[in-house]
Design an enzyme around this catalytic site. Structure first.
Site, PDB file in Angstrom:
ATOM      1  N   TYR A  52     -34.914  48.220 -26.520  1.00  0.00           N
ATOM      2  CA  TYR A  52     -33.916  47.176 -26.772  1.00  0.00           C
ATOM      3  C   TYR A  52     -34.426  45.855 -26.229  1.00  0.00           C
ATOM      4  CZ  TYR A  52     -30.965  51.200 -27.780  1.00  0.00           C
ATOM      5  OH  TYR A  52     -30.456  52.366 -28.308  1.00  0.00           O
ATOM      6  N   GLY A  53     -35.249  45.228 -27.044  1.00  0.00           N
ATOM      7  CA  GLY A  53     -35.884  43.992 -26.622  1.00  0.00           C
ATOM      8  C   GLY A  53     -37.391  44.159 -26.695  1.00  0.00           C
TER       9      GLY A  53
END
Length: 330
Positions: A52-53
């Protein structure tokens, strides 16, 4: 560590803010406010991941910052982190070196601010037997560096095989009115048999079941949803029929379609041969969190009506594109 269950609103966990996919992440101030609100309302099952990122800035960095500011909250949260991927890619790496790199990096980013309660590989590596991958993770549990092991998007057979190597604490899969696979492929039944709770990600159908998107053009231009088959323009109008029907029930009960969707999941949790099921809806504001922790109370007639809706309006299109779809339920 805190139990991976709860009561009342505590049964609704969260994948919050930068903890999940966001093309334009909210500010740190907004993220912290929402995370603090979630915990204050009993939603203590937090889910994030290396994916996530970017390797330079992902949900682990946000978590470090949050627990640096609110150190007393650390022991109140059950934190599950997904990893086991090639850095910067959506390619599974369940090898010993890959698992060690991923866990070590997660621990490095948390920097002792929060104990890593659960670690899971985001997908099963087709090149590495799952029992081997679980054995590598188990070494960290035995060393006291992890609280337990969870699995993500796995088949019933893989759950059984993994569980013989080390007790599995949770299984994370997509589950909602928009994705009911686990009720039919043996995953839910296997978890119930083995006493493993299910973490239901995307319980609101990636936002579809909130009513936010009524037509394809409502999708944000930078939304990741453009890459999912179920959101394509040629099937969108067919799939919207499901939402319209759910909205009808929501209107009758004086709640939102999101609250119906979450209520549907929780009404099945721990019943009819199903395991405990903990939905983790993503949210970016305190207002949305407050809505999500008030799921609709659904009775037998409500559940019957929703079953009829699912039969009448089956979802068209796969959950992921072809390459990613091939990694599901491995």
């Amino acid at each position: 560590m805190p139990k991976l269950t709860g009561k009342d609103v505590g049964e609704v966990g969260y994948g919050l803010m930068g903890l999940t996919w966001r093309p334009s992440p909210p500010s740190q101030e907004q993220s912290f406010e929402a995370m603090h609100t979630a915990l204050s309302l009993g939603a203590n099952n937090w889910n994030g991941g290396e994916l996530y990122g970017s390797p330079e800035r992902n949900s682990l960095h946000l978590l470090n910052e949050y627990f640096t500011k609110y150190p007393s909250d650390a022991d109140k949260v059950v934190l599950s982190i997904k990893g086991g991927l090639v850095p910067g890619q959506m390619k599974p790496d369940g090898s010993k070196a890959g698992v060690q790199r991923s866990i070590d990096e997660c621990l490095k980013q948390l920097d002792g601010k929060k104990f890593l309660d659960l670690f899971e590989c985001a997908r099963v590596d087709p090149q590495v037997p799952i029992d081997e991958t679980v054995r590598y993770i188990a070494d960290y549990v035995k060393a006291g560096k992890l609280g337990g092991i969870s699995l993500s998007e796995v088949s019933a057979a893989s759950i059984r095989k993994a569980h013989t190597v080390h007790p599995i604490s949770a299984v994370e899969v997509e589950f909602s009115l928009w994705a009911t696979d686990i009720l039919e492929n043996g995953v839910a039944a296997t978890c119930a048999e083995l006493g493993i709770p299910i973490i239901a990600y995307s319980p609101l159908g990636r936002g579809f079941l909130t009513g936010k998107y009524k037509k394809h053009s409502d999708l944000e231009s930078d939304s990741i949803l453009h890459h999912f088959p179920r959101f394509q323009p040629d099937v969108f109008d067919e799939n919207i029929k499901l939402l319209n029907a759910v909205e009808g029930i929501a209107k009758e009960k004086g709640v939102t379609p999101a609250q119906i969707a979450l209520g549907w999941i929780l009404a099945q949790s721990g019943t009819k041969g199903l395991p405990t099921i903990i939905p983790i809806p993503g949210a970016t504001t305190s207002a949305k969190i407050e809505e999500n922790v008030k799921p609709a109370k659904l009775g037998e007639e409500d559940m019957k009506a929703l079953k009829e809706i699912l039969n009448k309006f089956p979802v068209v299109g796969g959950r992921y594109h072809e390459t990613a779809q091939a990694l599901l339920f491995a």
